[in-house]
Every structure is written in C-alpha cells, then in structure tokens.
Design a protein around this motif. Structure first.
Motif, short mmCIF file in Angstrom:
data_model
loop_
_atom_site.label_atom_id
_atom_site.label_comp_id
_atom_site.label_asym_id
_atom_site.label_seq_id
_atom_site.Cartn_x
_atom_site.Cartn_y
_atom_site.Cartn_z
N SER A 141 0.86 -1.25 -0.02
CA SER A 141 -0.01 0.09 0.05
C SER A 141 0.83 1.24 0.09
CB SER A 141 -1.07 -0.09 1.34
OG SER A 141 -0.17 -0.07 2.63
N LEU A 142 2.17 1.08 0.31
CA LEU A 142 3.15 2.29 0.43
C LEU A 142 3.67 2.41 -0.82
CD1 LEU A 142 4.67 2.01 3.80
CD2 LEU A 142 2.95 3.51 3.30
N THR A 143 3.49 1.43 -1.95
CA THR A 143 4.17 1.80 -3.25
C THR A 143 4.14 2.91 -4.07
OG1 THR A 143 3.91 -0.78 -3.59
CG2 THR A 143 4.76 0.61 -5.48
N GLY A 144 2.97 3.54 -3.94
CA GLY A 144 2.41 4.64 -4.68
C GLY A 144 3.17 5.92 -4.00
N ARG A 145 3.12 5.94 -2.62
CA ARG A 145 3.79 6.96 -1.86
C ARG A 145 5.50 6.91 -2.08
NH1 ARG A 145 1.26 9.93 1.90
NH2 ARG A 145 -1.08 9.46 2.20
N ALA A 146 5.92 5.77 -2.23
CA ALA A 146 7.20 5.59 -2.60
C ALA A 146 7.68 6.04 -3.69
CB ALA A 146 7.72 4.13 -2.30
N LEU A 147 6.94 5.96 -5.04
CA LEU A 147 7.21 6.38 -6.16
C LEU A 147 7.01 8.02 -6.15
CD1 LEU A 147 5.15 3.50 -8.12
CD2 LEU A 147 7.77 4.09 -8.13
#
Length: 421
Positions: free
Chosen positions: A266-272
């Motif tokens: 769920s944090l992938t988008g925030r990481a990108l």
C-alpha cells in the motif's frame, strides 16, 4: 506520522529472534550510530555518480539528504529508506551534457521526476496491477540490464587512462566481496575505491590543490536547469529511466516488507511519489537524481534494525556533509584510474540486477517471446544502436526499452490469438 518512536526493549540490544521495527528505535546514541552506518553504506555509491557525471558532489549529498527526509515524510515514516544517487541516469546524463551541459541534464532529471511522481499518484489511486501488466519481469529485467550494460564503453575509457590503478581497484572490489564478512563485504565497491585511491596517491596520481582552497563550511554549488524544446530527443532518452526507477522502488517496498514480515504494498505509490518529488527538487538545484538504495537494505538486514529514526539521522548527516565544500573537493580528487576500475564492476552489477529480476521471477526462457524480448533489447542497448528521425537521434537505451515493451506485448498478443503461446 508516528513520532516519536517507541523504544525497543531496553533500547540497548536486539536479540537474535526479533527486529527493531520502523516505528521503534534504540537509545539515541545507538540510533545516531546506526544512522551514521547508513551514511557509510550509501556514501560509496552516491559520491560516484557526481564523479562520473561532473555534477557537484556536495550538492548531490545535500539533495540526497533532503530527499531522504522528504521520502520519510511522504511515506508517513513507515518505510525505511535512504535516497542516494541513481545510476540509472548515467547514460542519458552523459548524452545530455555533451549537447547542452549540466543544465540540460538537470532538465531531463526533472522530466523523469515529474513522470515518476505522476506514476506514484496513479498507483495510490488504482494500485500496481497495471505496472505488472505493462512491465512483466522479462521486460523490466531487460530494461534494467541494458541500462547497466550500455555504460560499458564509459568504464573502458576510464580504465584505459590508468590501467594499473584500475586493475588494482577492480581486484580490491573482487577480493573485498569474498574476504570480508558483514558490512565490509557489502561495501566492496567502497573498499575498492579506498584501495585504488591509496595506490594512486602512492604513485603520485592524486591532485590535492583544490582541497586546500575549499572552505570547511559553505553552501554547495547550485545550478539551474535549462529547458529547450529543440532537445526533445534528449528528454525522450531519459524516459526509460522512469521504468527502471519504478522497478527499483517496487522492489524496495517488497524487500523491506519481506524482511519485516509486513505487506507494505500500500506504500508503493507513496514511495514512487516521494522519489519523484526528490528527483525534481534535486534537478531544480543541481543535484543528481535519487532512488532507493539496496546498500541500505543490506545494512538493515545485517543489523536487524529497521527504525526510520536511523534514516532521519542519516539524512541530517548527509545534509551537513553537503554544506562542506571541502568534502566535495576531496571527492573530486579521485583519479580516472580508480573510476575505471570501480565502474567496470559497478556497471556490470547494474546489468546483473536485471538478470536477477529474471531469476527471482523464474522467467521461462524456453518461450520465444521471452527469448526475443531480452535478446533484441540487450543488443540494442549494448551496441548502442542509434536511429535518426526528423533531426532527432535516439540511442540504445530508448530503442532497447521500446523494443522490449513492443516485442513482448506484440508476440504475447499474437501468440494468444493464434494459440501458439
């Protein structure tokens, strides 16, 4: 954000069956020590990028520290990571600087950062399934591999300038990886730089004249980007880097998730998004673009300390180093022979990361669609094919990236229609 952190146990030790979670910390003296360790882990690779590209080292360090703190804020302090200099940008930066100098290269970095941030927003809204469809492992692995192997001629050029020093450096990298255990073994590239540097110093190949003139404290060199519509082909040459950064960030999220026994998808988008914003900021000020660092994942795995508090410390230390012109001057004294030796290993390792993507995802190379996707993309990248269209020149990385995506999806679609896949 989950601040302040909860103290792990007594704050002094971590037993063999537990880990320090991102929302936990050890005592502050120990946390500062682990933060400094992360700086050591990232430093060897991060300072090499400005050396290779000609970017100001102190500026690069400053923006890597700022980028790390931004990453922690945007990911809500839940995803431990250091944002160091990205090697995926080396080839397009080299092409851009030949045409329009560092300002043009910075504008390319900003283009990539904006696109990566937009991808992050899309992932936050709709998830990562579309990435898996567009970039299956055979495609993403090919793109990452060709970015590394495309740089081979640059390594050879530096190697030829001082072959003896380069060979000593390369030998040190190889031996350090198998002789040392723990942290030193993981930092074999840094060990190679140190050994090669000492050898170059003994042989009188290190020039310290600029170090004495540099101040201990001061602002680094800031450079503004320059956007020119006539350089569209240069900007297009940066686009494959977006795909490589997506693969790196997704891999980082999954890697930390596995090590902490958590599902962090769920944090992938925030990481990108965070990596994109960090790269844009660096491009606006004259620093190298950033990405999540595998070296620091290795440090966390070895120490079992995943506390984001340590990364706040690391980011602050990097910012302080960036505010010392003397540090930048010392970095620029590394001679060509040392660079030639270390990049011979480093560029190859970048290529092997792509191969590892294939291995870890068990890509079936008995299938023609996988064989030809990888084969054509790699040859385009390694031979650095160039095509001129309408006054614009497109080189190996962009051609190889397009080939990987088009060949795979074309063959996959036709194969399904014909029943041959």
């Amino acid at each position: 954000m989950a601040l302040p952190w909860k103290l792990h146990g007594d704050g002094r030790s971590v037993d063999a069956t537990s880990i320090v979670l991102p929302e936990e910390r050890l005592s502050w003296p120990r946390t500062i020590g682990f933060g400094a360790q992360h700086v050591v882990a990232m430093f060897g690779a991060t300072f090499l990028v400005p050396l290779i590209t000609g970017f100001p080292p102190a500026t690069t360090l400053l923006f890597s520290g700022i980028g790390t703190l931004l990453f922690l804020v945007i990911t809500r302090n839940r995803l431990p990571s250091y944002l160091g200099s990205s090697f995926s940008f080396l080839a397009p930066i080299a092409a851009a600087t030949k045409v329009g100098g560092i300002p043009l290269a910075l504008s390319g970095i900003i283009v990539v950062g904006v696109l990566l941030a937009l991808v992050g927003v899309v992932v936050i809204v709709v998830g990562t399934r579309w990435i898996d469809v567009l970039l299956p492992p055979v495609v993403s692995g090919a793109i990452v591999a060709l970015i590394g192997f495309n740089l081979a001629p640059t390594a050879e050029a530096n190697f030829a300038k001082a072959p003896v020093i380069a060979l000593i450096t390369l030998a040190a990298v190889v031996l350090a990886a198998v002789v040392f255990r723990g942290m030193l073994g993981r930092l074999s590239i840094s060990v190679g730089v140190v050994v090669g540097y000492v050898a170059a110093f003994v042989s009188g190949q290190v020039d310290f004249s600029s170090v004495g003139k540099a101040a201990w404290v001061g602002l680094p060199t800031f450079t503004a980007p320059s956007f020119q519509p006539s350089h569209l082909a240069i900007y297009l040459g940066f686009l494959p880097v977006v795909l490589a950064l997506i693969a790196e960030n997704v891999g980082h999220v999954k890697g930390v998730g596995q090590l902490t026994n958590r599902n962090l998808d769920s944090l992938t988008g925030r990481a990108l998004l965070a990596d994109g914003v960090s790269s844009v900021l660096a491009g606006l000020g004259g620093g190298s673009a950033t990405t999540t660092y595998g070296e620091n994942i290795g440090t966390m795995a070895a120490t079992r300390v995943f506390s984001t508090a340590a990364y706040w410390v690391a980011g602050v230390i990097a910012i302080l180093l960036g505010l010392s012109p003397k540090v930048g001057a010392i970095i620029f004294t590394v001679p060509d022979g040392v660079l030639g030796g270390v990049t011979t290993a480093l560029y190859g390792l970048i290529g092997i990361i792509g191969v590892r993507i294939w291995v870890e995802n068990k890509v079936d190379f008995s299938q023609p669609k996988n064989q030809l996707t990888a084969a054509i993309a790699l040859v385009f990248g390694i031979a650095n094919f160039t095509v001129a269209l309408g006054g614009a020149t497109f080189s190996g990385i962009i051609l190889g990236t397009v080939a990987a995506i088009v060949v795979y999806h074309l063959m996959n679609s036709i194969g399904r229609l014909r029943g041959t896949s």
